[in-house]
Design a protein around this motif. Structure first.
Motif, short mmCIF file in Angstrom:
data_model
loop_
_atom_site.label_atom_id
_atom_site.label_comp_id
_atom_site.label_asym_id
_atom_site.label_seq_id
_atom_site.Cartn_x
_atom_site.Cartn_y
_atom_site.Cartn_z
N ARG A 117 0.84 -1.19 0.00
CA ARG A 117 0.00 0.00 0.00
C ARG A 117 0.88 1.24 0.00
O ARG A 117 1.83 1.36 0.77
CB ARG A 117 -0.96 0.01 1.19
N ARG A 118 0.58 2.17 -0.88
CA ARG A 118 1.34 3.42 -1.00
C ARG A 118 0.91 4.39 0.10
O ARG A 118 -0.29 4.59 0.32
CB ARG A 118 1.11 4.02 -2.38
N ARG A 120 1.73 8.45 1.83
CA ARG A 120 2.19 9.77 1.38
C ARG A 120 3.48 10.20 2.06
O ARG A 120 4.31 10.91 1.48
CB ARG A 120 1.10 10.82 1.62
N VAL A 250 6.57 3.91 0.01
CA VAL A 250 6.49 5.32 -0.35
C VAL A 250 7.35 5.53 -1.59
O VAL A 250 8.35 4.83 -1.78
CB VAL A 250 6.96 6.21 0.82
N LYS A 251 6.98 6.47 -2.43
CA LYS A 251 7.76 6.74 -3.62
C LYS A 251 9.08 7.39 -3.22
O LYS A 251 9.15 8.23 -2.33
CB LYS A 251 7.00 7.66 -4.56
N ASP A 258 9.15 2.48 -5.63
CA ASP A 258 8.55 2.37 -4.31
C ASP A 258 9.56 1.76 -3.36
O ASP A 258 10.19 0.73 -3.66
CB ASP A 258 7.30 1.48 -4.36
#
Length: 622
Positions: A117-118, A120, A250-251, A258
């Motif tokens: 799951r990404r 922020r 996270v990016k 990721d």
């Protein structure tokens, strides 16, 4: 139990008395290695070094240094529970036939539903170094062994994407620090990272790379696991399955990748396939020998992100047993059900520490017909990273595959040299220093199962052949009808030139340490021994170098398995099998340099002895 990050696992270990703190200054140059090596070999605790000379960051080592801690890190009570989790996933009781097997295999895709799951924002991006701030020397990267070419990052989670498909890979590849912004990238020819780099080269572009250091222990393990080639099943999905929840990512700050949100550090950068490769090594490797210098790609670090208070996790590899033995055992347990789907007669398998994963595989089978041991062994050679296996020993289902001494007793009792041994060729781990070629060499199958009549020649042989079998069996105390073997103790130890130590075991082995000074010396010894009266009652002659302890069976087999190409070095001499584990010389046609065994410098050993009480570590682990 799932651990959101590395420090939560450390807190649990500390509450259980399995992680100790050392607050006095300790050097990252060899000293930490010597301490950690002693602890892991004695089943001691993990250690948090809070004051590493030359770095502001603490270092933790030995987190999975026992079987129990490894199981705990993966959220199970015992490593055997991993097999139960996979069995539940793939439902071994599905319909029969080929269609049933395929249906079971596809159920592995259920693990891929636990996609990451990404998020922020992430703890690992609380601090960001860019440009001139980037300085790898500020991290407490270890120089592990005296002959190492420099400091090495030993627990890196190297993240890349396929430039064409976007498929992600996370692998663990050692990284030698070359300067403040550059490391080597030890991508071997069979590794996914190499394939991604080759595609980037064809497309004429750089390959973005991110390296996570720290994070959930399940992800650290997953980066080492030999995943089956199932679409959507990658290391983040496996970690998510093991932890029972989607993995947070996270990016990257400067790369389109990721990265684990809960890591301690992230190194961001690139590998340029158009750039000349750098000399990397030597490195004291998991084989217990040094890997000699070679050319590998350069990784350029353009940014480092981290937590506000990061901890640098590390491991060491070298002479077994080390931490990696428990990670290997975790993979054994995790992938046993999948292996049984493909080869259902397998009851269990084990890769002993003395075989350093790829050199020895012991497999138990439920035997139902002649030749089945060879069918199983050849099947294993075709399963993923099992292609690197050098020696496969097949035993009956009632033999405990992790009982090292019992396995070799079965070999002596039930495997007649020549009749029950088979040599072949195939891919070999590129770290193997003894193979006939780089990444290519001989393999040996030993059938130590109870023999059927067809396997000893009584069903198909002529009467003369049968008589010959019986005569040979009688000469070594065996019953040709069953394959049983009765070893006989020699009246006295024979004397041969160059032998510095030797002993006979009660189960049919002669162990010899040879100070080899000339070409062909080991073969001369084997031939002379086979003709000696003491050879009656011996099935295996094990020849090792003069630095090996013949009273330590693990040390003997570790040396043998590292130092042989079975096609060249395991030979039938009369009625016994001679294993030539001595070093090979250029005059014998071996053109590569023979590497030394890993040993710590005496000065460091003395220093650690003198400071043990200063570290505050218990005397029993000294």
């Amino acid at each position: 139990m799932a651990f959101p990050d590395l420090r939560s696992f450390m807190e649990l270990l500390e509450s259980r008395g399995e992680l100790l703190r050392v607050d006095v200054p300790v050097s990252r140059d060899l000293e930490i290695t010597e301490i950690a090596d002693r602890l892991v070999k004695k089943g001691g605790p993990a250690v948090l070094f809070e004051n590493v000379v030359g770095s502001d960051f603490p270092l933790v080592i030995g987190l999975v240094g026992t079987r129990e801690r490894t199981a705990l890190s993966l959220g199970v009570q015992d490593l055997d529970d991993l097999a139960a989790k996979v069995k539940a996933l793939i439902d071994l009781k599905g319909s029969g036939g080929v269609a049933g097997l395929l249906g079971n295999v596809t159920k592995l895709r259920d693990a891929a539903h636990l996609l990451p799951r990404r998020v922020r924002s992430a703890p690992v991006q609380e601090v960001v170094w860019r440009g001139d701030e980037v300085d790898l020397d500020k991290l407490p990267v270890l120089k592990c062994w005296p002959l190492d070419g420099g400091p090495f990052v030993t627990l890196p989670l190297v993240i890349t994407k396929d430039p064409e498909t976007g498929e992600r890979n996370i692998g663990m590849y050692r990284m030698q620090v070359m300067d403040k912004t550059t490391t080597g990238m030890h991508w071997q020819r069979h590794k996914t990272g190499t394939k991604h780099l080759e595609k980037a080269k064809r497309l004429g572009k750089r390959l973005e790379v991110a390296v996570a250091i720290g994070g959930d222990p399940a992800l650290i393990y997953a980066a080492t696991a030999p995943l089956p080639p199932i679409p959507g099943l990658d290391e983040l999905a496996l970690a998510g399955y093991l932890r029972g929840q989607r993995y947070p990512v996270v990016k990257g700050v400067t790369v389109d990748l990721d990265v684990p949100a809960n890591a301690e550090f992230i190194l961001e950068g690139y590998v340029d396939p158009a750039e000349d490769w750098a000399v990397e090594g030597p490195f004291g490797d998991h084989t217990g020998f040094y890997t000699l210098p070679d050319l590998y790609p350069r990784f350029h670090v353009t940014a480092i992100t981290m937590r506000r208070d990061p901890v640098y996790p590390a491991t060491i590899v070298g002479r077994p047993p080390m931490e990696d033995a428990y990670l290997i055992e975790a993979s054994e347990r995790l992938f046993l059900p999948a292996a049984q789907l493909i080869i259902p007669e397998i009851t269990d398998y084990h890769m002993p520490p003395a075989g350093v994963a790829h050199n020895l595989v012991v497999v138990g089978i439920k035997k139902g017909y002649p030749g089945q041991a060879y069918k199983v062994a050849n099947g294993l050679f075709g399963l993923g990273q099992m292609m690197f296996a050098k020696v496969i020993v097949v035993v009956d289902e009632d033999v405990k595959v992790n009982d090292f001494a019992a396995v070799w007793r079965e070999v002596a009792l039930k495997a007649v040299p020549g009749r029950d041994t088979l040599t072949t060729r195939g891919p070999i781990d590129v770290l193997d220093h003894s193979s006939r070629g780089w990444g290519y060499g001989g393999k040996l199958i030993i059938d130590a199962t109870t023999k059927r009549p067809e396997e000893i020649g009584s069903a198909a042989s002529s009467r003369d052949d049968q008589a010959g079998d019986v005569a040979q069996a009688d000469a070594v105390g065996a019953d040709a009808a069953s394959g049983a073997f009765t070893p006989r103790a020699a009246a006295g130890l024979p004397t041969f030139g160059g032998v510095v130590a030797q002993r006979q075991t009660p189960d049919g082995y002669w162990l010899v340490a040879l100070d080899k000074t000339r070409p062909g010396q080991a073969r001369e010894l084997a031939a002379a021994f086979a003709a000696h009266p003491a050879a009656a009652g011996v099935r295996h002659l094990l020849i090792v170098d003069e630095h090996t302890d013949v009273n330590d069976l693990q040390d003997v087999w570790w040396t043998i398995l590292n130092n042989i190409d079975p096609e060249r070095d395991v030979r039938q001499e009369g009625e016994l099998l001679a294993w030539d584990g001595a070093r090979k010389l250029p005059e014998e046609g071996f053109v590569r340099e023979w590497p030394p065994k890993i040993t710590m410098s005496p000065e460091v050993v003395r220093r650690v002895d003198a400071l043990w009480h200063v570290y505050g570590l218990p005397e029993r682990w000294r």
